[in-house]
Design an enzyme around this catalytic site. Structure first.
Site, mmCIF file in Angstrom:
data_model
loop_
_atom_site.group_PDB
_atom_site.id
_atom_site.type_symbol
_atom_site.label_atom_id
_atom_site.label_comp_id
_atom_site.label_asym_id
_atom_site.label_seq_id
_atom_site.Cartn_x
_atom_site.Cartn_y
_atom_site.Cartn_z
ATOM 1 N N HIS A 195 50.579 46.285 40.469
ATOM 2 C CA HIS A 195 49.684 46.001 39.345
ATOM 3 C C HIS A 195 48.391 46.819 39.471
ATOM 4 O O HIS A 195 47.944 47.441 38.507
ATOM 5 C CB HIS A 195 49.396 44.490 39.320
ATOM 6 N N GLN A 247 38.583 49.140 36.367
ATOM 7 C CA GLN A 247 38.186 47.871 35.754
ATOM 8 C C GLN A 247 36.674 47.666 35.760
ATOM 9 O O GLN A 247 36.164 46.845 35.008
ATOM 10 C CB GLN A 247 38.877 46.689 36.453
ATOM 11 N N CYS A 275 45.499 39.308 34.396
ATOM 12 C CA CYS A 275 44.615 40.401 34.791
ATOM 13 C C CYS A 275 43.202 40.075 34.326
ATOM 14 O O CYS A 275 43.018 39.567 33.219
ATOM 15 C CB CYS A 275 45.098 41.690 34.124
ATOM 16 N N LEU A 276 42.208 40.370 35.186
ATOM 17 C CA LEU A 276 40.820 40.091 34.799
ATOM 18 C C LEU A 276 40.413 40.901 33.572
ATOM 19 O O LEU A 276 39.465 40.548 32.882
ATOM 20 C CB LEU A 276 39.877 40.392 35.968
ATOM 21 N N HIS A 290 46.832 50.276 37.349
ATOM 22 C CA HIS A 290 45.502 50.466 36.758
ATOM 23 C C HIS A 290 45.004 51.896 36.965
ATOM 24 O O HIS A 290 44.348 52.462 36.090
ATOM 25 C CB HIS A 290 44.481 49.513 37.397
ATOM 26 N N GLY A 294 42.865 40.674 42.881
ATOM 27 C CA GLY A 294 42.950 42.124 42.989
ATOM 28 C C GLY A 294 42.054 42.770 41.951
ATOM 29 O O GLY A 294 41.771 42.164 40.911
HETATM 30 CO CO CO Z 1 44.673 43.906 36.489
#
Ligand code: CO
Length: 182
Positions: free
Chosen positions: A135, A51, A93-94, A139, A46
């Protein structure tokens, strides 16, 4: 194909609120495709627009890492309209390097949003997909999973991250302020 670099905690862009996508047009389509390319390049399941540094309400999710694209979701202006139950999931999370933690969230959610084809969608999801949706939508509101764990755990993670950054083990920008209370 456009792969963007991913903003990493404690980058301040990750704690900001994203604005609604006002027009579903070519620009929005490009944003969604950039998110998909970046998510796949990073082996994520995701990704949300903040991000990659874009404060717009757009997310992509593909929880099926065996056959990429088959269950790909690209959602504009997603919104949780109903939620029920509770589930504990080990999340990563990335944008949060070298860390996972258990987070409690709703087990079932009903999400409303828009597709790039101007179609309003309603999506019922449970367990992993429900967790992912919550999630990613978090963000868009400037919240990370580390904001949903105890301040003790978060503090320990920050300390370790800071040490790893100083030792050159992770590449993060520490010039910004740490979001939230220490
Ligand atoms: Co994330």
């Amino acid at each position: 194909m456009a792969v963007f670099s991913i903003q990493r905690y404690p980058s301040s862009v990750l704690s900001q609120h994203s604005t609604e996508v006002a027009q579903i047009n070519g620009k929005a389509a490009k944003l969604l495709n950039d998110l998909v390319d970046t998510m796949y390049a990073s082996n994520g399941i995701g990704l949300a627009a903040p991000q990659i540094g874009i404060l717009q309400r757009a997310i992509v999710i593909d929880t099926d890492s065996e056959s990429r694209g088959k269950h790909l979701l690209k959602i504009i202006n997603p919104e949780i309209v109903e939620s029920s139950g509770s589930v504990v999931w080990e999340e990563g999370c990335l944008s949060v390097v070298n860390y996972t933690a258990e987070v409690t969230r709703a087990r079932h959610v009903l999400v409303r949003g828009w597709t790039i084809e101007h179609k309003e969608i309603q999506l019922e999801a449970s367990d992993l997909l429900a967790v992912c949706l919550q999630h990613e939508i978090d963000h868009l509101d400037g919240r990370l999973f580390v904001d949903r764990i105890s301040s003790l755990k978060r503090g320990l993670y920050r300390k370790r991250l800071l040490r790893q950054a100083r030792d050159g083990e992770v590449d993060i920008d520490l010039s910004g302020k740490w979001p939230g209370a220490l």
